[in-house]
Design a protein around this motif. Structure first.
Motif, short mmCIF file in Angstrom:
data_model
loop_
_atom_site.label_atom_id
_atom_site.label_comp_id
_atom_site.label_asym_id
_atom_site.label_seq_id
_atom_site.Cartn_x
_atom_site.Cartn_y
_atom_site.Cartn_z
N SER A 79 0.67 -1.26 0.00
CA SER A 79 -0.01 -0.05 0.18
C SER A 79 0.98 1.31 -0.15
O SER A 79 2.09 1.06 0.07
CB SER A 79 -0.90 -0.07 1.22
N PRO A 80 0.44 2.51 -0.35
CA PRO A 80 1.38 3.77 -0.23
C PRO A 80 1.80 3.83 1.20
O PRO A 80 2.40 5.13 1.44
CB PRO A 80 0.37 4.83 -0.69
N TRP A 81 1.05 3.29 2.36
CA TRP A 81 1.71 3.70 3.67
C TRP A 81 2.27 2.67 4.57
O TRP A 81 1.51 1.99 5.25
CB TRP A 81 0.07 3.88 4.40
N PRO A 82 3.42 2.72 4.36
CA PRO A 82 4.13 1.58 5.09
C PRO A 82 4.21 1.39 6.49
O PRO A 82 4.35 0.54 7.20
CB PRO A 82 5.72 1.52 4.51
N LEU A 83 4.18 2.70 6.97
CA LEU A 83 4.17 2.72 8.46
C LEU A 83 2.70 2.35 9.03
O LEU A 83 2.57 1.63 9.98
CB LEU A 83 4.18 4.12 9.03
N LEU A 84 1.63 2.72 8.30
CA LEU A 84 0.30 1.97 8.69
C LEU A 84 0.41 0.80 8.49
O LEU A 84 -0.58 -0.08 9.08
CB LEU A 84 -0.86 2.58 7.95
N ASP A 85 0.86 0.29 7.46
CA ASP A 85 0.98 -1.36 7.23
C ASP A 85 1.57 -2.08 8.38
O ASP A 85 1.35 -3.01 8.83
CB ASP A 85 1.65 -1.63 5.87
N ALA A 86 2.58 -1.54 9.03
CA ALA A 86 3.29 -1.80 9.91
C ALA A 86 2.79 -1.89 11.29
O ALA A 86 2.79 -3.05 11.80
CB ALA A 86 4.73 -0.99 10.09
N VAL A 87 1.90 -1.00 11.65
CA VAL A 87 0.88 -0.94 12.70
C VAL A 87 -0.06 -1.87 12.59
O VAL A 87 -0.55 -2.72 13.55
CB VAL A 87 0.21 0.30 12.56
N GLU A 88 -0.72 -2.17 11.37
CA GLU A 88 -1.57 -3.25 11.20
C GLU A 88 -1.19 -4.53 11.32
O GLU A 88 -1.84 -5.48 11.73
CB GLU A 88 -2.39 -3.25 9.78
N ASP A 89 0.20 -4.86 10.87
CA ASP A 89 0.81 -6.06 11.12
C ASP A 89 1.50 -6.39 12.58
O ASP A 89 1.79 -7.43 12.68
CB ASP A 89 1.71 -6.40 10.17
N ASP A 90 1.24 -5.41 13.29
CA ASP A 90 1.86 -5.53 14.69
C ASP A 90 0.97 -6.67 15.61
O ASP A 90 0.00 -6.35 15.72
CB ASP A 90 1.60 -4.08 15.42
N PRO A 91 1.61 -7.60 15.88
CA PRO A 91 1.26 -8.64 16.82
C PRO A 91 1.09 -8.34 18.06
O PRO A 91 0.18 -9.07 18.97
CB PRO A 91 2.41 -9.97 16.52
N ASP A 92 1.71 -7.23 18.73
CA ASP A 92 1.45 -7.08 20.04
C ASP A 92 1.22 -5.33 20.20
O ASP A 92 2.23 -4.74 20.72
CB ASP A 92 2.77 -7.64 20.64
N PRO A 93 0.14 -5.09 19.97
CA PRO A 93 0.07 -3.64 19.72
C PRO A 93 0.02 -2.92 21.48
O PRO A 93 -0.41 -3.75 22.45
CB PRO A 93 -1.61 -3.34 19.24
N ASP A 94 0.13 -1.62 21.29
CA ASP A 94 0.57 -0.96 22.75
C ASP A 94 -1.01 -0.81 23.25
O ASP A 94 -1.93 -0.23 22.74
CB ASP A 94 0.82 0.53 22.60
N PRO A 95 -1.27 -1.50 24.48
CA PRO A 95 -2.58 -1.64 25.03
C PRO A 95 -3.06 -0.20 25.52
O PRO A 95 -4.00 -0.05 25.67
CB PRO A 95 -2.50 -2.30 26.38
N SER A 96 -2.19 0.53 25.56
CA SER A 96 -2.69 2.36 25.95
C SER A 96 -2.99 2.96 24.75
O SER A 96 -3.48 4.33 24.96
CB SER A 96 -1.31 3.05 26.68
N GLU A 97 -2.88 2.64 23.38
CA GLU A 97 -3.29 3.06 22.30
C GLU A 97 -4.91 2.77 22.15
O GLU A 97 -5.20 1.88 22.61
CB GLU A 97 -2.43 2.79 21.32
#
Length: 484
Positions: A79-97
């Motif tokens: 996609s045009p957004w590598p940083l957003l892609d990385a967040v979507e693929d994050d297997p362990d997201p920050d629970p505070s977000e």
């Protein structure tokens, strides 16, 4: 981040090696290899298909576009957004977000609202400060359409209503403005970024006024609140280099449904199509036909199938003191009970009618083809699903074809489930199998509520395909994925 770092991260995302997404709160995440090629083979049998020489119409009236800051072109690999892609693929997201916006998180507050800005500020900096992300991530959030500014449609003043509007192309946030940022936009990237060639293969028909495409599963027909790009028209525009907003919505298919979708190139074409949908006098007739895979102990009877659908209201205390969301399964009755008074207003259940054209046992190759597609997409889903392949005792999988007489929300899915033949993959309506809300007392309301509570909005394909759309003398058709 430096420009070199951003360029390096984009290249890493393109080739599929691991990398990190950076924000003002350091954390390590993983970038996958970007969107895969089209999950469906190209359509080989279409009753209406534009000749190859007319493919050039895709660019008629659309001069080559200069890509402004933040509006990056897509590639087949990502996609045009590598940083957003990385967040979507994050297997362990920050629970505070804030949680990701998913089909089941309609009530979650997945946005952040700023304080009024103290001075004129460039948009990327304002978003970065509000959402606590880097400027590069802020630019991607702006580009995807995840940022809004508050405004007063009737003029600013005490007691006057405020609204929100997207600011994707804004360079400056003015002094005193308040912005809203959807930090985790709802993504549809695997169905969107198929690449130019794959989208061209999905073109079913084209004229100067309309573009008919074969919409893939897991892609909405209209923009999500947090994502203005990853819907069918937006994905076609970006992938084929068309100006934003050049393709307009004329009708909708559920996100989990695939098939024929008509996009308008002109306002006149949209109005003409909408007149046909509304059956305005003098307009061209529209007839829609669907193919599906359903599970049932016996074949679905041929002929007319008629029910009446719950008309609302929705919201708090809407259904026997319970909150009823529009995303829940729609209740059906077997007969018209006339108008009812709900919250002081008369409400009449809406008539739903379709014609069952055929019902044949599915072949093993059809079931296997669907299972392969479904399993692949289920791996990308954001929630679990109890898979049903007709393993229940005495159940079989059937290929059913229907023609709509009326057009209601979820009509085909709701009516087939009520008839005892829910569709493969339809986690929302499988609990409604065989249920009709013909009695509206406390006991029936409790049963209906339990069934609706068990349903889950699909984040995966449902075996429902808009196979044919006849509009006047034109017929647009594309084969379902289990027949290719």
């Amino acid at each position: 981040l430096t420009r070199a770092e951003v360029a390096a991260m984009a290249e890493v995302a393109r080739v599929g090696a691991p990398a990190a997404a950076f924000s003002s709160r350091p954390r390590t995440v993983r970038i996958a290899g970007g969107a895969a090629p089209s999950p469906y083979p190209s359509t080989s049998s279409r009753s209406t298909r534009c000749p190859r020489r007319r493919r050039g119409l895709l660019l008629v009236g659309f001069p080559p576009q200069q890509v402004p800051f933040g509006r990056r072109a897509s590639t087949e690999a990502s996609s045009p957004w590598p940083l957003l892609d990385a967040v979507e693929d994050d297997p362990d997201p920050d629970p505070s977000e804030p949680p990701r916006a998913t089909p089941s998180s309609a009530d979650a507050a997945h946005w952040t609202v700023s304080e009024p800005t103290s001075r004129d500020t460039d948009a990327a900096s304002a978003v970065a400060s509000t959402a606590d992300v880097s400027r590069e991530m802020a630019a991607e959030l702006l580009d995807v359409g995840a940022v809004y500014a508050e405004y007063w449609p009737e003029g600013e003043g005490e007691g006057k209503p405020t609204r929100w509007r997207r600011i994707a192309d804004r360079k400056i946030v003015a002094k005193g403005e308040v912005i809203r940022v959807h930090k985790r936009p709802r993504r549809y990237r695997h169905a969107c970024w198929l690449g130019r060639d794959a989208w061209l293969e999905r073109v079913v028909h084209e004229t100067d006024a309309i573009l008919v495409v074969n919409k893939p599963h897991r892609l909405p027909s209209m923009a999500h609140e947090s994502n203005a790009v990853e819907h069918c028209g937006g994905c076609v525009e970006r992938s084929l280099g068309l100006p934003p907003g050049s393709l307009r919505v004329t009708h909708r298919l559920d996100s989990s449904t695939s098939g024929v979708l008509v996009l308008g190139k002109t306002d006149e074409a949209v109005r003409e199509f909408n007149d046909s949908v509304a059956k305005t006098a003098g307009s061209k007739e529209i007839v829609k036909s669907y193919a599906m895979l359903a599970t049932s102990k016996a074949s679905v009877p041929l002929g007319s199938l008629t029910h009446w659908m719950y008309p609302g209201p929705f919201g708090p205390n809407a259904f026997h003191g319970r909150t009823l969301r529009r995303s829940r399964a729609r209740l059906l009755r077997s007969a018209d009970a006339g108008a009812e008074t709900v919250n002081g207003s008369p409400k009449r259940w809406k008539r739903c009618e379709l014609r069952v054209i055929s019902c044949e046992p599915a072949t093993q190759s059809q079931v296997d083809a669907w299972r392969t597609l479904f399993d692949r997409e289920l791996e990308r889903a954001r929630k679990p699903f109890e898979v049903h392949w007709g393993e229940s005792v005495g159940e079989s999988v059937w290929v059913v074809r229907v023609e709509l007489v009326t057009g209601r929300t979820h009509q085909v899915r709701a009516q087939l489930a009520a008839a005892g033949a829910p569709l493969l993959g339809d986690s929302l309506y499988r609990p409604m199998r065989g249920y009709l809300h013909d009695t509206d007392d406390a006991c029936a309301a409790e049963e209906a509520w339990v069934r609706m509570e068990r349903g889950t909005v699909p984040d995966w394909p449902v075996a429902l395909h808009a196979e044919t759309l006849r509009w006047g003398d034109s017929v647009f058709s594309t084969a379902p994925p289990w027949d290719r």
